[in-house]
Design a protein around this motif. Structure first.
Motif, PDB file in Angstrom:
ATOM      1  N   GLU A  27       2.083  36.834  30.284  1.00 44.23           N
ATOM      2  CA  GLU A  27       1.510  36.864  31.355  1.00 44.23           C
ATOM      3  C   GLU A  27      -0.098  36.236  31.198  1.00 44.23           C
ATOM      4  O   GLU A  27      -0.524  35.668  32.096  1.00 44.23           O
ATOM      5  N   VAL A  28      -0.391  37.196  30.520  1.00 45.59           N
ATOM      6  CA  VAL A  28      -1.959  36.939  30.156  1.00 45.59           C
ATOM      7  C   VAL A  28      -2.218  35.293  29.576  1.00 45.59           C
ATOM      8  O   VAL A  28      -3.234  34.941  30.282  1.00 45.59           O
ATOM      9  N   ARG A  29      -1.314  35.034  28.649  1.00 46.62           N
ATOM     10  CA  ARG A  29      -1.483  33.714  28.527  1.00 46.62           C
ATOM     11  C   ARG A  29      -1.411  32.613  29.522  1.00 46.62           C
ATOM     12  O   ARG A  29      -2.165  31.632  29.571  1.00 46.62           O
ATOM     13  N   PHE A  85       7.466  46.380  21.545  1.00 40.54           N
ATOM     14  CA  PHE A  85       7.194  44.759  21.377  1.00 40.54           C
ATOM     15  C   PHE A  85       7.649  43.998  22.243  1.00 40.54           C
ATOM     16  O   PHE A  85       6.886  42.820  22.612  1.00 40.54           O
ATOM     17  N   THR A  86       8.630  44.092  22.762  1.00 44.01           N
ATOM     18  CA  THR A  86       9.303  43.253  23.739  1.00 44.01           C
ATOM     19  C   THR A  86       8.193  43.455  24.968  1.00 44.01           C
ATOM     20  O   THR A  86       7.969  42.507  25.649  1.00 44.01           O
ATOM     21  N   SER A  87       8.036  44.461  25.566  1.00 41.65           N
ATOM     22  CA  SER A  87       7.516  44.929  26.546  1.00 41.65           C
ATOM     23  C   SER A  87       5.637  44.318  26.456  1.00 41.65           C
ATOM     24  O   SER A  87       5.270  43.909  27.319  1.00 41.65           O
ATOM     25  N   TYR A  88       5.400  44.451  25.127  1.00 39.80           N
ATOM     26  CA  TYR A  88       4.137  44.158  24.979  1.00 39.80           C
ATOM     27  C   TYR A  88       4.092  42.523  25.114  1.00 39.80           C
ATOM     28  O   TYR A  88       3.037  41.892  25.465  1.00 39.80           O
ATOM     29  N   VAL A  96       2.458  35.671  14.912  1.00 42.05           N
ATOM     30  CA  VAL A  96       1.535  36.707  14.669  1.00 42.05           C
ATOM     31  C   VAL A  96       0.334  36.475  13.527  1.00 42.05           C
ATOM     32  O   VAL A  96       0.796  36.657  12.323  1.00 42.05           O
ATOM     33  N   PRO A  97      -0.683  36.073  13.888  1.00 44.55           N
ATOM     34  CA  PRO A  97      -1.690  35.759  12.804  1.00 44.55           C
ATOM     35  C   PRO A  97      -2.485  36.653  12.043  1.00 44.55           C
ATOM     36  O   PRO A  97      -2.128  37.252  11.273  1.00 44.55           O
ATOM     37  N   SER A  98      -3.706  37.372  12.651  1.00 45.26           N
ATOM     38  CA  SER A  98      -4.341  37.983  11.839  1.00 45.26           C
ATOM     39  C   SER A  98      -4.610  39.581  12.454  1.00 45.26           C
ATOM     40  O   SER A  98      -5.609  40.236  11.972  1.00 45.26           O
ATOM     41  N   ILE A  99      -3.849  39.952  13.675  1.00 42.07           N
ATOM     42  CA  ILE A  99      -4.120  41.071  14.125  1.00 42.07           C
ATOM     43  C   ILE A  99      -2.576  41.929  14.188  1.00 42.07           C
ATOM     44  O   ILE A  99      -1.786  41.127  14.530  1.00 42.07           O
ATOM     45  N   GLN A 100      -2.373  43.041  13.993  1.00 40.98           N
ATOM     46  CA  GLN A 100      -1.286  43.691  13.982  1.00 40.98           C
ATOM     47  C   GLN A 100      -1.349  44.955  15.012  1.00 40.98           C
ATOM     48  O   GLN A 100      -2.504  45.337  15.168  1.00 40.98           O
ATOM     49  N   LEU A 101      -0.373  45.357  15.434  1.00 44.23           N
ATOM     50  CA  LEU A 101      -0.296  46.535  15.989  1.00 44.23           C
ATOM     51  C   LEU A 101       0.577  47.781  15.380  1.00 44.23           C
ATOM     52  O   LEU A 101       1.373  47.442  14.899  1.00 44.23           O
TER      53      LEU A 101
END
Length: 247
Positions: A236-238, A227-230, A135-140
């Protein structure tokens, strides 16, 4: 709908920039995250202080101070305000502006919205090893958990811990010290430890502190599922990105 209720749709989550958390504050980052998401979509969102007061479980006067800071002091945003037929003022309408900070934030959130920044796709990206790394520079910030915990800082910290554990495939997170941990969170040291102790008191986390290490472990909670679902969706996107790059 009464004036005490939110006049805007409450999002499920807000993307936060680490740099804004570190240089400004967590609440600033949360407000920016919501507003710039909509600005990146080409809209100019309307917001009342009461909207965010309810969303983040704080008072409206606090939000107004942050509105002043983000627009007048930091120049991240511009705002206008309408006068209603009864003579009272309505919601603020926010927009980006020509300052470097505003342009940089808009670029970041356009990248998030379009999922276009492959090299920094919320984690280390390697075509030969496409697994999510960090997790680099963006958090949720998960909005629903704020209502559960009655504290946006608790929601942020628990979510950050859960996401890091899941992203790294670890059951525990290892830090050199409490100061190292606080630096990782982007919060002030006293605040980070106070919020961590609050989470521990609720049975949501445990930690062990020694002379040369500080180990934190989260316990099972709804944010783990979120977060598991996310993460599954992100994977999939990657994979799709790799196929696109290889084509």
């Amino acid at each position: 709908m009464s004036n005490n209720k939110m006049s805007t749709v409450c999002p499920e989550k807000i993307f936060l920039c680490d740099q804004v958390i570190e240089l400004s504050s967590l609440l600033d980052a949360a407000i920016i995250g919501d507003l710039f998401y909509w600005l990146a979509k080409g809209e100019k969102p309307w917001r009342k202080a009461e909207d965010y007061a309810e969303m983040f479980n704080v008072d409206a006067k606090t939000i107004l101070r942050h509105f002043d800071r983000l627009t007048d002091e930091l120049k991240y945003l511009s705002r206008g305000r309408t006068r209603l037929n009864n003579g009272k003022y309505g919601a603020y309408r926010f927009s980006d502006n020509k300052t470097k900070s505003s342009k940089a934030l808009l670029s970041i959130y356009k990248g998030i919205l379009q999922n276009s920044d492959i090299a920094n796709d919320f984690g280390e990206f390697n075509q030969e090893e496409p697994e999510y790394k960090e997790v680099p520079s963006i958090q949720l910030l998960h909005i629903g958990s704020i209502a559960e915990l009655k504290c946006y800082k608790s929601s942020y910290l628990l979510g950050r811990l859960c996401w890091a554990e899941i992203a790294r495939g670890q059951e525990e997170l290892f830090f050199a010290s409490k100061s190292h941990f606080a630096n990782w969170t982007g919060l002030q040291r006293k605040t980070a430890i106070r919020v961590l102790d609050k989470l521990k008191g609720k049975g949501l986390i445990d930690y062990v502190c020694s002379d040369n290490s500080f180990i934190v472990r989260t316990n099972s909670c709804s944010l783990h599922n979120f977060f598991t679902s996310y993460m599954d969706e992100k994977q999939e996107v990657r994979k799709e990105n790799i196929v696109t790059l290889a084509a």
